[in-house]
Design an enzyme around this catalytic site. Structure first.
Site, PDB file in Angstrom:
ATOM      1  N   ASP A   1       0.859  -1.189   0.000  1.00  0.00           N
ATOM      2  CA  ASP A   1       0.000   0.000   0.000  1.00  0.00           C
ATOM      3  C   ASP A   1       0.889   1.231   0.000  1.00  0.00           C
ATOM      4  O   ASP A   1       1.927   1.254   0.665  1.00  0.00           O
ATOM      5  CB  ASP A   1      -0.988  -0.007   1.162  1.00  0.00           C
ATOM      6  CG  ASP A   1      -0.337   0.082   2.524  1.00  0.00           C
ATOM      7  OD1 ASP A   1      -0.177   1.204   3.039  1.00  0.00           O
ATOM      8  OD2 ASP A   1      -0.008  -0.978   3.079  1.00  0.00           O
TER       9      ASP A   1
ATOM     10  N   ASP B   1      -9.256   4.335   6.115  1.00  0.00           N
ATOM     11  CA  ASP B   1      -8.076   4.252   6.986  1.00  0.00           C
ATOM     12  C   ASP B   1      -8.349   5.129   8.206  1.00  0.00           C
ATOM     13  O   ASP B   1      -8.233   6.347   8.153  1.00  0.00           O
ATOM     14  CB  ASP B   1      -6.852   4.740   6.202  1.00  0.00           C
ATOM     15  CG  ASP B   1      -5.581   4.777   7.041  1.00  0.00           C
ATOM     16  OD1 ASP B   1      -5.649   4.534   8.253  1.00  0.00           O
ATOM     17  OD2 ASP B   1      -4.511   5.078   6.474  1.00  0.00           O
TER      18      ASP B   1
ATOM     19  N   GLU C   1      -7.311   5.940  11.879  1.00  0.00           N
ATOM     20  CA  GLU C   1      -6.254   5.807  12.883  1.00  0.00           C
ATOM     21  C   GLU C   1      -5.919   7.201  13.416  1.00  0.00           C
ATOM     22  O   GLU C   1      -6.420   8.213  12.918  1.00  0.00           O
ATOM     23  CB  GLU C   1      -5.012   5.150  12.270  1.00  0.00           C
ATOM     24  CG  GLU C   1      -4.477   5.898  11.054  1.00  0.00           C
ATOM     25  CD  GLU C   1      -3.294   5.200  10.410  1.00  0.00           C
ATOM     26  OE1 GLU C   1      -2.296   5.010  11.115  1.00  0.00           O
ATOM     27  OE2 GLU C   1      -3.372   4.873   9.206  1.00  0.00           O
TER      28      GLU C   1
END
Length: 360
Positions: free
Chosen positions: A8, A97, A99
């Site tokens: 990624d 994503d 986080e």
């Protein structure tokens, strides 16, 4: 279990990603956006070079919405727009994503965190992409109700866990250190795969090909509704869909089989109402809305269903002008009450909406 390698990447990695194929990478997950404004300037070239080197491209966006469902919607809208603008194939992964970093906080209530994440994933699925949730193992175990995520999106977790820590060059994952969680589809096992300074992932499913059966199903499904009906919902989850008491989707009151279709009475926060105490999650099926039901200037396609349908000058009972053949279809430019405006904006005529259906 596929166990395929993949990388990624973001703008911190080279625009040309073909080198990763030399180490066995079968797919590349490209950062597309962050928050509501940032676009990865390298994404277009990274996607193109992945394809050129035989690696299947997928996408992700860095979430900056914390536990705010409205911001989650805005984040997802930009990611979806960019995915389509860059030509990311429908059916590709488009991961959230979520986080710590760049303003995203993970210490909010677990329920609010989870609902905000679900908002983004539902939008991604509706746009024709495969939703996944990326985060570290600790966040997924402590800051998110992953059982609720997996109920809507089975096998959708992409978990980061580095047994040897940050920066250590790793070429192969040690499955004795596999993060013990349900629903893990991809394990990011290092941030320095093969000493290339790139995140290394191992997929437990085959993500080297894009599967798009659901989008094909949507394209092939064209329900017909009355001019004032909001739309239809079709269950496409193989095991059917749970029926809920209200739009919160908390209390299950029944179950309906795959393929069943329902008229939509209302829609709210990723849920559709098909009757009193009958709410479905939109993630469990296909939703098609009739724009003419909510907007008098909406556009659509009408099919004539009566033998005695005629065009007329006014949106009221009037003398017929031109006979419309039963089964013929016409572009609709709007409606006034039950009368549909067909033809064009300069010389359009009305037709009685009771003698036609709207094709979705």
């Amino acid at each position: 279990m596929a166990r395929q390698f993949g990388a990624d990447v973001s703008s911190n990695n080279p625009p040309n990603v073909n080198n990763y194929a030399r180490f066995g990478s079968k797919f590349v997950i490209v950062k597309l956006t962050e928050g509501t404004t940032y676009r990865n300037p390298s994404a277009k070239q990274q996607i193109a070079s992945a394809i050129a080197s035989g690696q299947t491209p997928h996408g992700y966006f860095f979430a900056v919405f914390s536990d705010n469902s409205y911001l989650a919607q805005l984040n997802a809208e930009l990611a979806i727009y960019q995915a389509k603008a860059l030509g990311l194939p429908a059916g590709s992964i488009l991961a959230t994503d979520w986080e710590v970093g760049d303003g995203n906080e993970v210490n909010g209530p677990v329920s609010a965190n989870t609902q905000a994440i679900l908002v983004s994933m539902r939008m991604i699925q509706k746009a024709g992409y495969k939703p996944m949730l990326y985060s570290g193992a600790y966040n997924l175990k402590n800051r998110v109700n992953t059982s609720l995520i997996l109920k809507e999106f089975p096998d959708s977790l992409w978990v980061a866990a580095y047994p040897l820590g940050n920066g250590i060059a790793v070429s192969q994952p040690d499955f004795s250190c596999f993060p013990s969680m349900d629903g893990v589809a991809i394990w990011q096992f290092t941030n320095n795969w093969c000493n290339q300074g790139v995140d290394g992932n191992i997929a437990l499913m085959d993500f080297s090909k894009v599967k798009n059966e659901e989008v094909d199903d949507e394209l092939n499904w064209h329900p017909q509704v009355k001019y004032n009906e909001l739309g239809q919902f079709k269950i496409n989850r193989p095991n059917g869909a749970d029926l809920y008491e209200d739009a919160s989707l908390k209390k299950v009151v029944g179950h309906r089989p795959n393929g069943a279709t329902f008229k939509i009475n209302r829609a709210k926060d990723g849920a559709v109402c098909a009757g009193t105490n009958q709410w479905f999650s939109q993630a469990d099926g296909l939703t098609k809305i009739n724009p003419l039901a909510v907007n008098p200037y909406g556009k659509g396609i009408a099919q004539i269903t009566a033998d005695n349908a005629w065009t007329q000058n006014n949106a009221k009972p009037d003398a017929g002008i031109k006979h419309l053949e039963k089964g013929s279809t016409w572009h609709v430019l709007g409606r006034s009450g039950k009368y549909l405006l067909i033809g064009n904006e300069q010389s359009g005529k009305f037709v009685d909406g009771d003698k036609a259906t709207i094709v979705l």
